[in-house]
Design a protein around this motif. Sequence first.
Motif, PDB file in Angstrom:
ATOM      1  N   ALA A 264     -36.679 -65.680  10.060  1.00  0.00           N
ATOM      2  CA  ALA A 264     -37.620 -66.526   9.320  1.00  0.00           C
ATOM      3  C   ALA A 264     -38.906 -65.752   9.015  1.00  0.00           C
ATOM      4  CB  ALA A 264     -37.945 -67.777  10.114  1.00  0.00           C
ATOM      5  N   PRO A 265     -39.594 -66.099   7.926  1.00  0.00           N
ATOM      6  CA  PRO A 265     -40.862 -65.426   7.607  1.00  0.00           C
ATOM      7  C   PRO A 265     -41.883 -65.474   8.734  1.00  0.00           C
ATOM      8  CG  PRO A 265     -40.109 -66.686   5.725  1.00  0.00           C
ATOM      9  CD  PRO A 265     -39.183 -67.035   6.867  1.00  0.00           C
ATOM     10  N   ALA A 266     -41.859 -66.551   9.543  1.00  0.00           N
ATOM     11  CA  ALA A 266     -42.823 -66.666  10.646  1.00  0.00           C
ATOM     12  C   ALA A 266     -42.718 -65.490  11.608  1.00  0.00           C
ATOM     13  CB  ALA A 266     -42.599 -67.980  11.396  1.00  0.00           C
ATOM     14  N   SER A 267     -41.519 -64.917  11.718  1.00  0.00           N
ATOM     15  CA  SER A 267     -41.310 -63.812  12.655  1.00  0.00           C
ATOM     16  C   SER A 267     -41.730 -62.464  12.084  1.00  0.00           C
ATOM     17  CB  SER A 267     -39.838 -63.769  13.079  1.00  0.00           C
ATOM     18  OG  SER A 267     -39.495 -64.950  13.801  1.00  0.00           O
ATOM     19  N   ARG A 268     -42.187 -62.446  10.836  1.00  0.00           N
ATOM     20  CA  ARG A 268     -42.737 -61.218  10.245  1.00  0.00           C
ATOM     21  C   ARG A 268     -44.102 -61.518   9.617  1.00  0.00           C
ATOM     22  NH1 ARG A 268     -38.098 -62.556   7.133  1.00  0.00           N
ATOM     23  NH2 ARG A 268     -38.623 -63.250   5.013  1.00  0.00           N
ATOM     24  N   ILE A 276     -46.843 -70.220  -0.387  1.00  0.00           N
ATOM     25  CA  ILE A 276     -47.539 -71.496  -0.256  1.00  0.00           C
ATOM     26  C   ILE A 276     -48.085 -71.972  -1.598  1.00  0.00           C
ATOM     27  CG2 ILE A 276     -49.798 -70.500   0.334  1.00  0.00           C
ATOM     28  CD1 ILE A 276     -50.004 -72.727   2.493  1.00  0.00           C
ATOM     29  N   ALA A 277     -48.453 -71.043  -2.484  1.00  0.00           N
ATOM     30  CA  ALA A 277     -48.936 -71.426  -3.815  1.00  0.00           C
ATOM     31  C   ALA A 277     -47.812 -72.065  -4.632  1.00  0.00           C
ATOM     32  CB  ALA A 277     -49.496 -70.210  -4.544  1.00  0.00           C
ATOM     33  N   ASP A 320     -45.752 -67.264   3.312  1.00  0.00           N
ATOM     34  CA  ASP A 320     -44.731 -68.309   3.223  1.00  0.00           C
ATOM     35  C   ASP A 320     -45.320 -69.661   3.587  1.00  0.00           C
ATOM     36  OD1 ASP A 320     -41.725 -69.050   3.159  1.00  0.00           O
ATOM     37  OD2 ASP A 320     -42.391 -69.813   5.113  1.00  0.00           O
ATOM     38  N   PHE A 321     -44.788 -70.713   2.977  1.00  0.00           N
ATOM     39  CA  PHE A 321     -45.386 -72.039   3.161  1.00  0.00           C
ATOM     40  C   PHE A 321     -45.298 -72.547   4.596  1.00  0.00           C
ATOM     41  CE2 PHE A 321     -41.029 -73.043   2.804  1.00  0.00           C
ATOM     42  CZ  PHE A 321     -40.787 -74.387   3.050  1.00  0.00           C
TER      43      PHE A 321
END
Length: 332
Positions: A264-268, A276-277, A320-321
């Motif tokens: 997931a993007p959270a992990s990078r 998010i835009a 990322d959102f």
Amino acid sequence: MGTSVRLWRLVRTHTRAFSTTRRQLDNYAFVGLGQMGFQMARNLQAKLSPKDNVRLFDVNRGAMERLAQEMEASQAGGAAVSFADSASDVAQAADVVITCLPETKHVKTAYTSILESFRSSSNSRLFIDCSTIDPSSSREVAASASAYGVFVDAPMSGGVVGATAGTLTFMLGAPEHLLPRIEPILLRMGKRVLHCGPQGSGLSAKLANNYLLAINNIATAEAMNLGVRWGLDPKVLAGVINVSTGRCWPSEVNNPVPGVVETAPASRDYAGGFGIALMRKDLRLALTAAKEAGARLELADKASQVYEAAESDERCKGRDFSVVYRYLGGKE
């Protein structure tokens, strides 16, 4: 080597390779080489027959240059390719026009130029718009295009990763009798086509889905933050949610807590993924469409405020959102 020289060399290479055989060409035009369109155009060109022709255009000359370099380096064959100087120029000889543009205003501007380039009406031209815009604006463009061909909407899901891999899902709004013609074109850029109904329906389906995604993402971030602050291990909490009634795509695939889902993007550091835009944009479009339809979206305004505030936070901007977890003060 200059842009014009490089692009011309690519055109000459493709044209020379197939110039000895007389054939009936299928002519494609592709407008919009942003992050998504760039990869879609690359896949389309590579998977078309050498008997086909694809002409490309973007207002960003650098994007055309990079695509020319990639196509030249790959030597993968595919359709003969050329590059145009304007939206009107790119579509003049096209049987199929594909557009992938950022905003409603870009779609309207592009189609104004494209339609002005045609000197005669036609029932056989096909316009496929893969942009995410509001359904009413899409229907306006479709009405303008009706004298020159059939305009359909085909927004997609899968992000840049899916566009690169050719695994996008297209949500198609089009007359049913055109499916045998449209599906093979879209499947050169993706792996699934979901026919949602008449023109405009693909956009309605995508915006309804992304509205739900936006809400689920905030709720997942809040729930994960709540559990972590209570002392729960985030992987344990995610495991509970994902076998229980709270399970959703943001909890299972795109979990907002770093380390819970390694891919997931959270992990990078929330890099890549769905910006998010873009989520803010889709929420805005969903609100517009809902007002036109008389549908109540009780959570939409608050969700929009959350994404707007998160995007204005320098720690979250451009990510990322799922970065709303960071905005909420979640432990990383």
